[in-house]
Design an enzyme around this catalytic site. Structure first.
Site, PDB file in Angstrom:
ATOM      1  N   LYS A  10      21.774  15.433  37.688  1.00 60.61           N
ATOM      2  CA  LYS A  10      21.604  14.861  39.028  1.00 60.61           C
ATOM      3  C   LYS A  10      22.723  15.338  39.940  1.00 60.61           C
ATOM      4  O   LYS A  10      23.775  15.812  39.506  1.00 60.61           O
ATOM      5  CB  LYS A  10      21.580  13.328  38.982  1.00 60.61           C
ATOM      6  CG  LYS A  10      22.810  12.657  38.359  1.00 60.61           C
ATOM      7  CD  LYS A  10      23.942  12.396  39.326  1.00 60.61           C
ATOM      8  CE  LYS A  10      25.089  11.623  38.669  1.00 60.61           C
ATOM      9  NZ  LYS A  10      26.329  11.622  39.483  1.00 60.61           N
ATOM     10  N   VAL A 105      30.169  19.462  31.300  1.00 61.24           N
ATOM     11  CA  VAL A 105      30.677  18.176  30.820  1.00 61.24           C
ATOM     12  C   VAL A 105      31.676  17.606  31.826  1.00 61.24           C
ATOM     13  O   VAL A 105      32.497  18.335  32.385  1.00 61.24           O
ATOM     14  CB  VAL A 105      31.342  18.352  29.439  1.00 61.24           C
ATOM     15  CG1 VAL A 105      31.946  17.045  28.947  1.00 61.24           C
ATOM     16  CG2 VAL A 105      30.317  18.878  28.433  1.00 61.24           C
ATOM     17  N   SER A 107      31.287  16.668  34.784  1.00 62.31           N
ATOM     18  CA  SER A 107      31.138  17.373  36.058  1.00 62.31           C
ATOM     19  C   SER A 107      30.706  16.456  37.195  1.00 62.31           C
ATOM     20  O   SER A 107      30.714  16.862  38.353  1.00 62.31           O
ATOM     21  CB  SER A 107      30.098  18.489  35.906  1.00 62.31           C
ATOM     22  OG  SER A 107      28.830  17.939  35.562  1.00 62.31           O
ATOM     23  N   GLY A 108      30.284  15.230  36.870  1.00 66.97           N
ATOM     24  CA  GLY A 108      29.698  14.358  37.880  1.00 66.97           C
ATOM     25  C   GLY A 108      28.206  14.569  38.033  1.00 66.97           C
ATOM     26  O   GLY A 108      27.574  14.004  38.929  1.00 66.97           O
ATOM     27  N   MET A 109      27.616  15.368  37.128  1.00 61.71           N
ATOM     28  CA  MET A 109      26.181  15.655  37.192  1.00 61.71           C
ATOM     29  C   MET A 109      25.371  14.790  36.224  1.00 61.71           C
ATOM     30  O   MET A 109      24.156  14.950  36.104  1.00 61.71           O
ATOM     31  CB  MET A 109      25.929  17.136  36.920  1.00 61.71           C
ATOM     32  CG  MET A 109      26.563  18.050  37.959  1.00 61.71           C
ATOM     33  SD  MET A 109      26.320  19.811  37.628  1.00 61.71           S
ATOM     34  CE  MET A 109      24.557  19.968  37.942  1.00 61.71           C
ATOM     35  N   GLY A 112      25.720  13.112  30.210  1.00 61.63           N
ATOM     36  CA  GLY A 112      25.712  12.094  29.165  1.00 61.63           C
ATOM     37  C   GLY A 112      24.785  10.942  29.486  1.00 61.63           C
ATOM     38  O   GLY A 112      24.078  10.423  28.611  1.00 61.63           O
ATOM     39  N   SER A 113      24.756  10.534  30.749  1.00 59.43           N
ATOM     40  CA  SER A 113      23.867   9.447  31.170  1.00 59.43           C
ATOM     41  C   SER A 113      22.407   9.861  31.063  1.00 59.43           C
ATOM     42  O   SER A 113      21.547   9.077  30.648  1.00 59.43           O
ATOM     43  CB  SER A 113      24.184   9.039  32.612  1.00 59.43           C
ATOM     44  OG  SER A 113      25.483   8.508  32.715  1.00 59.43           O
ATOM     45  N   ASP A 146      25.369   5.384  35.548  1.00 54.07           N
ATOM     46  CA  ASP A 146      24.316   6.264  36.062  1.00 54.07           C
ATOM     47  C   ASP A 146      23.031   6.232  35.236  1.00 54.07           C
ATOM     48  O   ASP A 146      22.019   6.791  35.661  1.00 54.07           O
ATOM     49  CB  ASP A 146      24.804   7.721  36.101  1.00 54.07           C
ATOM     50  CG  ASP A 146      25.884   7.949  37.136  1.00 54.07           C
ATOM     51  OD1 ASP A 146      25.989   7.135  38.070  1.00 54.07           O
ATOM     52  OD2 ASP A 146      26.622   8.942  37.004  1.00 54.07           O
TER      53      ASP A 146
END
Length: 334
Positions: A10, A105, A107-109, A112-113, A146
């Site tokens: 995302k 990893v 990255s704010g993308m 993991g969520s 997230d």
């Protein structure tokens, strides 16, 4: 049985933090999130009853996982999710999992969520749990802020700790824009970023200013939530003048913002919007078409050798059954 899941990344088209929850343990946010066509691939093979769960990693960012989770796989969001579901529904979950890590990893993308949400959807369907949306969100809250966004199939305005999700559908014209995603590959700590943000607000803003800012954020959130669809990028930008207000609190985020500002300055033709995403090391630039994005990609790689850089698109809103697999519903590959 062998199954594949695409677990998509995302972007935060804006992210604002406005205070802590009542118990002072988490942050309230306002954010417009959307999917982009970059994904981890999760391959699942069923095992004999009682054999438990095993997981292995591959992909271009596999080597980064241990930097953030340590050597214990118990810290991985897939393993955490499966344990929660196993305990809640008294299941013996016996799976061999291979995670091809293609989303940068930390990255704010939301890699993991996204992985966690994909496993919630998988378990619900594969084990016939018939979970309600509230039950899914309750599990999601235990994993991360997230995860709730990734449980649904469209762009959304997210509030609360990220668990209040109001879908917004983008016009097809927006999905045809080209998005250049970059990551400077710097190690960041989400917990440290939020802690620094708290300290910065306490030291630099008095209560009156903070309340005023919070009211403006809340008003923007209400205005966005009234929409069912965003017709074009200009409408999006008019509705939201905010960017990511975590930038001021962390030197890596600030460095990333400066980097994309330089790329934007050197590749301004066709540029619509640029910003960092989430509380991580990645950023994005949205262009009118692939030609402008490719020029920016070349400039970015010349200016910042060794970065991760990829041209992608905003994902179509995945609210029809034909597109469900793209948002984490499994595909039988047997």
């Amino acid at each position: 049985m062998f199954l594949n899941i695409n677990s998509y990344a995302k972007l935060n088209l804006f992210l604002s933090i406005y205070g802590l929850t009542e118990d002072k343990t988490r942050h309230n946010i306002s954010s417009l999130m959307t999917y982009v066509d970059i994904c981890d691939k999760i391959s699942i093979t069923t095992k004999r009853y009682g054999d438990g769960v095993s997981i292995n990693f591959g992909g271009i960012f596999a080597h980064k996982i241990s930097q953030y989770t340590g050597n214990s796989v118990e810290n991985n969001t897939i393993i955490k999710t499966l344990k929660l579901i196993s305990d809640e529904y008294d299941l013996s979950i016996d799976l061999d999992i291979y995670l091809e890590k293609n989303i940068p990893v930390a990255s704010g993308m939301g890699g993991g969520s996204s992985n966690a949400a994909a496993m919630i959807k998988f378990c619900d369907k594969f084990y016939g749990l018939e979970m309600t949306q509230d039950e899914k969100i309750n599990i999601a809250r235990e994993i991360g802020a997230d995860v709730s966004f990734f449980l649904q199939n469209s762009s959304a305005v997210c509030s609360g700790i990220g668990d209040v999700v109001n879908p917004i559908y983008f016009d097809d014209a927006i999905c045809k824009k080209s998005v250049l995603v970059i990551d400077l590959m710097e190690k960041v700590s989400t917990a440290k970023i939020y802690s620094s943000y708290d300290q910065l607000n306490l030291s630099q803003q008095d209560e009156e200013i903070m309340n005023k800012n919070n009211n403006l954020i809340a008003l923007s959130l209400v205005n966005l939530s009234k929409l069912n669809k965003i017709a074009d990028m200009e409408q999006l930008i008019r509705l939201n003048k905010m960017t990511n207000n975590l930038i001021q609190s962390d030197k890596i985020l600030y460095k990333t913002k400066n980097a994309i500002a330089k790329i934007a300055e050197n590749s301004s033709d066709g540029l619509i919007k640029f910003d960092i995403t989430g509380a991580g090391s990645a950023a994005y630039l949205i262009y009118e078409n692939p030609l402008f994005a490719r020029r920016a990609l070349t400039n970015a790689q010349t200016m910042f050798p060794g970065i991760f850089a990829k041209i992608t698109t905003i994902m179509p809103d995945l609210h029809d059954s034909a597109n469900l697999q793209k948002c984490g519903v499994y595909q039988n590959c047997a």
